[in-house]
Scaffold this active site. Structure first.
Site: not given
Ligand code: NDP
Length: 467
Positions: A171, A175, A209, A228, A233
């Site tokens: 995620h 898109k 973050e 993670d 990702h």
């Protein structure tokens, strides 16, 4: 491009869990409210002995918010709410999940919002004949815990459904962001000819973050920043930045291109040079006090879990040989940054007489919100021999869905664009595994940084801050 829902029932396993409540249901609510999940039935399941009303209340508390300002959306949400059902079952027992699948209206998408080892067990107890044709299986991260375990899980899944019905969710890039990167790279003739080792000095992909652990020790302390974020990702983002131009945006062309880049990628020893890791200590972020990571509830300091990781990936192909791809992600940092930074090489010759340029041009692609910044050196005001840095800014197209709404839309319409292919999932583990092994042997020191800083003092300047 409008999409047609092919899935009739969305079955969420782990209905009482955090992912379902915080991300899946809100993502689904927005998708339903925009009219893009017409006729969908929602079924929740879990080990809790919930009554149908308890589940409906959980759904309602999220859906009510999404339908607040839109009568048509509220009607679509009410229809899903009215028909939703809850089933109590132990998914790891042989039989109950298969029986439930047999009674649901198909095709069904089964979302495994479960702890990873439970998802794996649930798939192992299903027999091939018990999964109705057309079923889609949606697997959360982490997908396996090593190359071998990811391969084993792939083998199990492939006995149940074909590869194009397996959605390994990623995620991180929505898109719109994926298409923004591809559009930027392949629709602009000025960019692609310089997108290579001749003109690019390095590429950085950064996810810093400002959030600390936020009570997620149970998952995070066993994972750390490398597993993670980077394994799952950031390698995917890197692949999109580095792929060869695909002939079409079809899933085969695109995912073949991604797989080819990752196959050529590795993190090279000595890992003391190519990787760094660190863990935050107490500090303050925007006035918030953050305690030492090791003092957080549920953290085992003996695990030496890193909260900040940086690795250099080399892509050994013609286009990228010798160009470092720096992937970095961490928690509790002073500034939140989510971007790819492309640093160009200096011009081969700056005509004598010009002055004022002291840093190379960069192209920065920000993710969520998607932005673009391109540095250009232009003649400054006043002394026209002195070059000034100007930055061209653009805001890129955003999605009207939440990230998990985009994931679910892909699942419901059978579009695997946001799903990771099986071979790629294995390759991402192959790339990071030697580093995980080296770190577990303490080959690379675990450094420290204050929460709210930009990382260990020694690291400063390695990844230039965004303007
Ligand atoms: P939780 O621990 O909050 O929820 C897990 C759910 O699984 C609970 O509803 C639990 O029910 C259910 N469950 C456990 N064992 C069984 C069983 N044998 N049979 C049926 N149901 C069972 O986990 P999360 O929601 O946080 O995470 C789920 C997945 O999503 C994980 O893979 C995680 O890595 C991934 N993920 C999570 C994110 C997050 O922010 N939470 C973000 C990205 C990915 P019960 O409580 O009744 O046992």
């Amino acid at each position: 491009m409008t999409s047609q829902t092919t899935v009739k029932t969305l079955l969420i396993l782990g209905a009482s869990g955090d992912l379902t409540g915080r991300l899946l249901l809100p993502g689904l609510a927005r998708l339903v409210a925009t009219g893009r999940a017409k006729g969908l039935k929602l079924v929740g399941a879990g080990s809790d002995p919930w009554s149908p009303d308890e589940w409906r209340d959980r759904v309602h508390s999220t859906f009510a918010e999404a339908g607040k300002h839109d009568a048509a959306g509220a009607k679509a949400l009410a229809a899903v709410e009215r028909d939703t059902a809850y089933h109590q079952l132990d998914v790891t027992a042989d039989g109950p999940l298969a029986s439930l699948l047999a009674e649901l209206e198909g095709p069904v998408a089964v979302y495994f919002a479960l702890p990873p080892h439970i998802s794996q067990k649930a798939c192992e107890v299903l027999h091939p004949g018990q999964v109705p044709e057309g079923t889609r299986l949606v697997m959360e991260k982490p997908f396996g815990s090593s190359e071998e375990s990811a391969r084993e899980l792939n083998r199990t899944l492939l006995t149940l459904v074909p590869e194009d019905h397996i959605h390994r969710v990623d995620h991180f890039l929505g898109k719109a962001t994926v298409l923004n990167i591809l559009g930027l790279r392949f629709a602009n003739n000025f960019l692609e000819p310089v997108w290579n080792r001749e003109h690019i000095a390095k590429v950085e992909i950064i996810f810093d973050e400002d959030l600390a652990l936020e009570g997620r020790a149970r998952y995070y302390d066993g994972a750390g920043a490398l597993r993670d974020m980077i394994q799952s990702h950031l390698l995917q983002v890197m692949a999109l930045m580095a792929i060869e131009p695909p002939a079409t945006l079809g899933e085969r062309d695109l995912r073949d291109a991604v797989a080819a880049v990752l196959r050529a990628s590795s993190i090279k020893a000595p890992y003391k040079t190519s990787t760094r890791r660190a863990r935050y200590t107490a500090g303050s972020i925007d006035g918030r006090q953050v305690i030492d990571y090791v003092k957080e509830e549920g953290v085992d300091s003996g695990r030496n879990t890193e909260t900040l990781a940086e690795v250099q990936v080399d892509i050994d192909n013609w286009r990228w040989k010798g160009v470092p791809f720096i992937l970095r992600s961490g928690k509790a940092l002073g500034d939140q940054r989510k971007e790819a930074v492309v640093t160009f090489r200096p011009v081969p010759h700056l005509p004598k007489g010009f002055s004022g340029v002291d840093s190379p041009n960069q192209l920065r692609i920000g993710f969520g919100p998607d932005t673009l910044e391109l540095d250009v050196d232009v003649n400054g005001p006043g002394d026209i021999f002195s070059l000034d840095r100007a930055t061209l800014n653009a805001q890129l197209n955003a999605s009207d869905l939440l990230p998990y709404g985009e994931v679910l839309e892909g699942v419901l319409t059978g579009d695997p664009l946001l799903s990771v292919r099986g071979d790629t999932a294995e390759d991402c583990w192959r790339i990071v595994e030697p580093v995980l092994k080296a770190w577990s042997r303490d080959t690379v020191p675990l450094e420290e940084y204050d929460a709210g800083s930009s990382g260990p003092a020694r690291w400063s300047g390695s990844v230039p801050a965004a303007q």
